[in-house]
Design a protein around this motif. Sequence first.
Motif, PDB file in Angstrom:
ATOM      1  N   UNK A 187       0.835  -1.204   0.000  1.00 20.44           N
ATOM      2  CA  UNK A 187       0.000   0.000   0.000  1.00 20.44           C
ATOM      3  C   UNK A 187       0.867   1.252   0.000  1.00 20.44           C
ATOM      4  N   UNK A 188       1.923   1.269   0.816  1.00 18.79           N
ATOM      5  CA  UNK A 188       2.830   2.424   0.852  1.00 18.79           C
ATOM      6  C   UNK A 188       3.476   2.637  -0.520  1.00 18.79           C
ATOM      7  N   UNK A 189       3.928   1.555  -1.142  1.00 22.31           N
ATOM      8  CA  UNK A 189       4.512   1.672  -2.475  1.00 22.31           C
ATOM      9  C   UNK A 189       3.488   2.170  -3.491  1.00 22.31           C
ATOM     10  N   UNK A 190       2.253   1.691  -3.377  1.00 24.18           N
ATOM     11  CA  UNK A 190       1.198   2.133  -4.285  1.00 24.18           C
ATOM     12  C   UNK A 190       0.906   3.618  -4.102  1.00 24.18           C
ATOM     13  N   UNK A 191       0.857   4.069  -2.856  1.00 25.42           N
ATOM     14  CA  UNK A 191       0.615   5.496  -2.595  1.00 25.42           C
ATOM     15  C   UNK A 191       1.767   6.342  -3.131  1.00 25.42           C
TER      16      UNK A 191
ATOM     17  N   UNK B 145      -1.059  -1.462 -10.859  1.00 20.55           N
ATOM     18  CA  UNK B 145      -2.225  -1.524  -9.972  1.00 20.55           C
ATOM     19  C   UNK B 145      -3.229  -2.562 -10.461  1.00 20.55           C
ATOM     20  N   UNK B 146      -3.321  -2.734 -11.776  1.00 16.27           N
ATOM     21  CA  UNK B 146      -4.159  -3.819 -12.297  1.00 16.27           C
ATOM     22  C   UNK B 146      -3.616  -5.166 -11.845  1.00 16.27           C
ATOM     23  N   UNK B 147      -2.309  -5.325 -11.881  1.00 18.35           N
ATOM     24  CA  UNK B 147      -1.691  -6.574 -11.403  1.00 18.35           C
ATOM     25  C   UNK B 147      -2.026  -6.786  -9.925  1.00 18.35           C
ATOM     26  N   UNK B 148      -1.839  -5.766  -9.113  1.00 17.36           N
ATOM     27  CA  UNK B 148      -2.150  -5.863  -7.686  1.00 17.36           C
ATOM     28  C   UNK B 148      -3.615  -6.224  -7.470  1.00 17.36           C
ATOM     29  N   UNK B 149      -4.491  -5.606  -8.236  1.00 10.07           N
ATOM     30  CA  UNK B 149      -5.923  -5.879  -8.120  1.00 10.07           C
ATOM     31  C   UNK B 149      -6.234  -7.335  -8.456  1.00 10.07           C
ATOM     32  N   UNK B 150      -5.668  -7.826  -9.539  1.00 10.00           N
ATOM     33  CA  UNK B 150      -5.934  -9.213  -9.950  1.00 10.00           C
ATOM     34  C   UNK B 150      -5.406 -10.193  -8.904  1.00 10.00           C
ATOM     35  N   UNK B 151      -4.215  -9.956  -8.383  1.00  6.82           N
ATOM     36  CA  UNK B 151      -3.657 -10.843  -7.349  1.00  6.82           C
ATOM     37  C   UNK B 151      -4.532 -10.815  -6.094  1.00  6.82           C
ATOM     38  N   UNK B 152      -4.976  -9.635  -5.686  1.00  7.31           N
ATOM     39  CA  UNK B 152      -5.835  -9.522  -4.505  1.00  7.31           C
ATOM     40  C   UNK B 152      -7.176 -10.224  -4.730  1.00  7.31           C
ATOM     41  N   UNK B 153      -7.750 -10.052  -5.916  1.00  8.75           N
ATOM     42  CA  UNK B 153      -9.036 -10.705  -6.215  1.00  8.75           C
ATOM     43  C   UNK B 153      -8.871 -12.221  -6.207  1.00  8.75           C
ATOM     44  N   UNK B 154      -7.800 -12.729  -6.795  1.00  9.85           N
ATOM     45  CA  UNK B 154      -7.571 -14.176  -6.791  1.00  9.85           C
ATOM     46  C   UNK B 154      -7.458 -14.678  -5.351  1.00  9.85           C
ATOM     47  N   UNK B 155      -6.699 -13.985  -4.530  1.00  9.22           N
ATOM     48  CA  UNK B 155      -6.542 -14.396  -3.128  1.00  9.22           C
ATOM     49  C   UNK B 155      -7.872 -14.373  -2.398  1.00  9.22           C
ATOM     50  N   UNK B 156      -8.661 -13.352  -2.635  1.00 10.26           N
ATOM     51  CA  UNK B 156      -9.971 -13.230  -1.992  1.00 10.26           C
ATOM     52  C   UNK B 156     -10.895 -14.353  -2.447  1.00 10.26           C
TER      53      UNK B 156
END
Length: 181
Positions: free
Chosen positions: A27-31, A45-56
Amino acid sequence: MTTERATSRQEGRKAGIKAYTSIAVVVVLAVAAWWFEPDWLYGWLKVLHIVAVISWMVGLFYLPRLFVYHADAEATGEPAATFVVMEQRLVKVIMNPAMMVSWVVGLWLAWSGFAFFGVWLWIKIAAVIGLTVFHVFLSRSARKFAAGRNSMTARQWRMANEIPTVLMILAVIMVIIKPFA
């Protein structure tokens, strides 16, 4: 008679700290990246979103499956106690952080990429709201299991396991096909 745990509470806390620290770093790196607005930010950020969605989604699929086995286990037995630990760690260490990152990054992407424009996007957001409601239901159910108050059968948990599948399919169709664009 003493029962040994596969992992201690201390190990569980350490795993949680590691997970939350990793998320905080991301999150700090993203900010920081957002602040400086480099050209590569949107893609990462799309990569981060996809990884987070897969984990969820993994958690949304796996937790009801744990509930199936937990519902069939003897309430006072060792397997039931193990299921409680597994369920609580899954919710706290994987599902909750992944859902939060999915929402935060997803809303940023929706705003910066599409300005929240498009019927397809609102249908996708509605599907994600449905996934969030199901997540809350599962989290509350994990607490009920821990307290010995489960009210659903293993068969009912098997059927509930299909809810995130349907909502995920709807969200993916909206993002890839964009039928109402």
